[in-house]
Enzyme design. Sequence first.
Site, PDB file in Angstrom:
ATOM      1  N   ASN A 225       0.845  -1.188   0.000  1.00 57.38           N
ATOM      2  CA  ASN A 225       0.000   0.000   0.000  1.00 57.38           C
ATOM      3  C   ASN A 225       0.885   1.244   0.000  1.00 57.38           C
ATOM      4  O   ASN A 225       2.114   1.142   0.032  1.00 57.38           O
ATOM      5  CB  ASN A 225      -0.961  -0.011   1.193  1.00 57.38           C
ATOM      6  CG  ASN A 225      -0.236  -0.118   2.520  1.00 57.38           C
ATOM      7  OD1 ASN A 225       0.504   0.790   2.906  1.00 57.38           O
ATOM      8  ND2 ASN A 225      -0.434  -1.227   3.230  1.00 57.38           N
ATOM      9  N   ASP A 294      -4.629  -6.659   4.605  1.00 58.18           N
ATOM     10  CA  ASP A 294      -5.667  -7.568   5.092  1.00 58.18           C
ATOM     11  C   ASP A 294      -5.522  -8.966   4.502  1.00 58.18           C
ATOM     12  O   ASP A 294      -5.962  -9.944   5.104  1.00 58.18           O
ATOM     13  CB  ASP A 294      -7.050  -7.016   4.738  1.00 58.18           C
ATOM     14  CG  ASP A 294      -7.352  -5.718   5.467  1.00 58.18           C
ATOM     15  OD1 ASP A 294      -7.044  -5.641   6.670  1.00 58.18           O
ATOM     16  OD2 ASP A 294      -7.876  -4.792   4.837  1.00 58.18           O
ATOM     17  N   LYS A 304      10.832 -15.274 -10.476  1.00 62.29           N
ATOM     18  CA  LYS A 304       9.963 -14.261 -11.067  1.00 62.29           C
ATOM     19  C   LYS A 304       9.001 -14.912 -12.052  1.00 62.29           C
ATOM     20  O   LYS A 304       9.419 -15.655 -12.955  1.00 62.29           O
ATOM     21  CB  LYS A 304      10.812 -13.202 -11.781  1.00 62.29           C
ATOM     22  CG  LYS A 304       9.988 -12.125 -12.468  1.00 62.29           C
ATOM     23  CD  LYS A 304      10.883 -11.202 -13.296  1.00 62.29           C
ATOM     24  CE  LYS A 304      10.025 -10.195 -14.062  1.00 62.29           C
ATOM     25  NZ  LYS A 304      10.856  -9.346 -14.952  1.00 62.29           N
ATOM     26  N   ASP A 321      -4.999 -10.582  12.227  1.00 61.56           N
ATOM     27  CA  ASP A 321      -5.474  -9.284  12.714  1.00 61.56           C
ATOM     28  C   ASP A 321      -4.751  -8.976  14.023  1.00 61.56           C
ATOM     29  O   ASP A 321      -5.195  -9.353  15.107  1.00 61.56           O
ATOM     30  CB  ASP A 321      -6.987  -9.311  12.921  1.00 61.56           C
ATOM     31  CG  ASP A 321      -7.562  -7.918  13.167  1.00 61.56           C
ATOM     32  OD1 ASP A 321      -6.831  -7.062  13.698  1.00 61.56           O
ATOM     33  OD2 ASP A 321      -8.734  -7.694  12.832  1.00 61.56           O
ATOM     34  N   PHE A 339      -6.047   2.603  14.425  1.00 62.90           N
ATOM     35  CA  PHE A 339      -6.247   3.570  13.346  1.00 62.90           C
ATOM     36  C   PHE A 339      -7.190   3.007  12.290  1.00 62.90           C
ATOM     37  O   PHE A 339      -7.219   1.803  12.045  1.00 62.90           O
ATOM     38  CB  PHE A 339      -4.905   3.967  12.724  1.00 62.90           C
ATOM     39  CG  PHE A 339      -4.058   4.783  13.658  1.00 62.90           C
ATOM     40  CD1 PHE A 339      -3.998   6.161  13.537  1.00 62.90           C
ATOM     41  CD2 PHE A 339      -3.345   4.180  14.685  1.00 62.90           C
ATOM     42  CE1 PHE A 339      -3.243   6.923  14.419  1.00 62.90           C
ATOM     43  CE2 PHE A 339      -2.589   4.925  15.573  1.00 62.90           C
ATOM     44  CZ  PHE A 339      -2.543   6.300  15.434  1.00 62.90           C
ATOM     45  N   LYS A 356     -14.814   0.535  15.290  1.00 59.19           N
ATOM     46  CA  LYS A 356     -13.544  -0.163  15.473  1.00 59.19           C
ATOM     47  C   LYS A 356     -13.119  -0.147  16.925  1.00 59.19           C
ATOM     48  O   LYS A 356     -12.586  -1.144  17.445  1.00 59.19           O
ATOM     49  CB  LYS A 356     -12.459   0.477  14.600  1.00 59.19           C
ATOM     50  CG  LYS A 356     -11.157  -0.332  14.574  1.00 59.19           C
ATOM     51  CD  LYS A 356     -10.297   0.044  13.400  1.00 59.19           C
ATOM     52  CE  LYS A 356      -9.124  -0.919  13.241  1.00 59.19           C
ATOM     53  NZ  LYS A 356      -8.352  -0.651  12.009  1.00 59.19           N
ATOM     54  N   LYS A 360     -12.697  -3.897  18.673  1.00 63.49           N
ATOM     55  CA  LYS A 360     -11.332  -4.361  18.939  1.00 63.49           C
ATOM     56  C   LYS A 360     -10.826  -3.962  20.317  1.00 63.49           C
ATOM     57  O   LYS A 360      -9.636  -4.056  20.604  1.00 63.49           O
ATOM     58  CB  LYS A 360     -10.401  -3.862  17.840  1.00 63.49           C
ATOM     59  CG  LYS A 360     -10.890  -4.353  16.461  1.00 63.49           C
ATOM     60  CD  LYS A 360      -9.868  -4.300  15.385  1.00 63.49           C
ATOM     61  CE  LYS A 360     -10.436  -4.906  14.099  1.00 63.49           C
ATOM     62  NZ  LYS A 360      -9.474  -4.907  12.994  1.00 63.49           N
TER      63      LYS A 360
END
Length: 456
Positions: A225, A294, A304, A321, A339, A356, A360
């Site tokens: 990301n 995730d 490759k 998680d 976050f 959240k 959690k």
Amino acid sequence: MPAFPTRSVGMDATPPDPGRGRSILLLVTGGIAAYKACFLVRLLTEAGCAVRVAMTRAATRFVTPLTFEALSGQPVGESLWGEGGERPLDHIQWARAADLMLVAPATANFLAKMAHGLANDLPSTLVSAASSPVIVAPAMNDHMWASAANQENLQTLRQRGVQVIEPGTGWLACGTVAEGRLAEPEAIVAEVLARLVPGPLAGTKVLVTAGPTYEPIDAVRFIGNRSSGRMGIALADVARELGADVTLLLGPTEVPPPAGVRVERFATASELAALVRQHAPQADAIAMAAAVADFRPAQARAGKMKKDAGPPAIELTPTEDVLASLGRAKPAGQFLIGFVLETGDDTAVEEQTRRKLARKNLDLACGNHAGRPGEGFGSDTNRMYLWGRDERGSWVGPAGKREVASAIWRRALHVAAAPEVTGAADPTDAGHEDRGSDGARHAVPPRAGRSRETAS
């Protein structure tokens, strides 16, 4: 047992003589900037510090020990073999008695000795025996500063928790204007006093995660990301400034970690999970700012993959998680910050942030937008919605990420000091109030047909 501060403490109060009663051991090494160490002694003494000076043999060629003795009012250490009425091993007591050790100026040679554990003169022996925080202020030629060996030595010292005060740019002894000039004495003293004054997180062990995870597809490709790690790095740096003992778990990012914190690296979600399991039991507060994938490929391909074989079918499997695991296992007294990254509008961010925290078992949840200019990934600024277990929410920013990090720790201290709110398993139930995106306090309505949610 973890114990995050549970009393409301001011974050900006500074006593008039912040160094009073504190002992500084100043190690002066042999560079032309040694003369500036005289100003350091004067400024530290004016701040109330008791200063002792030890010098390398080369440093005495630039400034005489008598000068430092006159400024500090203390004998100056020059030799491992003792001077005057002192025995050779008396100087080791200096290291034990120091509240902070400052190396200024720090030459490339002395930094290399520190990085490799060499102790062949008095200053290097003292720093090897240090049990207090160590700050170094390098000064050298610009090419020496930029050399690969010197930068590797500095990185080694940073990873061990040594704080490095970066040199400035200006006239150097070689006649060029470049980076390598010793930081100004006032700036160095400000950093020293910031480490000496007990902040609201003094005595607290803080664990921060930052940066992205890279889940390998094959030998060269990965699922990742756009996280730069800047928000988590800012959280770690501000926590250190507030007095915390900080460990930063840092993913693959080009943003350098802050000085004065321990750094351990990870690349994948499983590597991060292993490091968190290692460090979390000792932490008083955990800020999970890392952007963890995730999903990961169920099987990373060897070598490759060739495109002439056609588009590959990549089977994905969920990653662990880590935040949910921390919430389930959270001991009494530990403060957990999570976050949330959301692509919707402000209302969506607020709702997901509240959910959240409940799902959690967080103490503070921080939500922000993905993809908006000046917010989220890759930006130097951020805007965040903070929702605490005290059932109060507010937006912070837009502001620089360090300013947002300060607001997060300030909010964490207030939440920790607030009484526990009972009967609030899910903040989306009716009856809770929040200051939402419109700035007004309003009830959060119940969700129709709400079913029990499990940690994701």
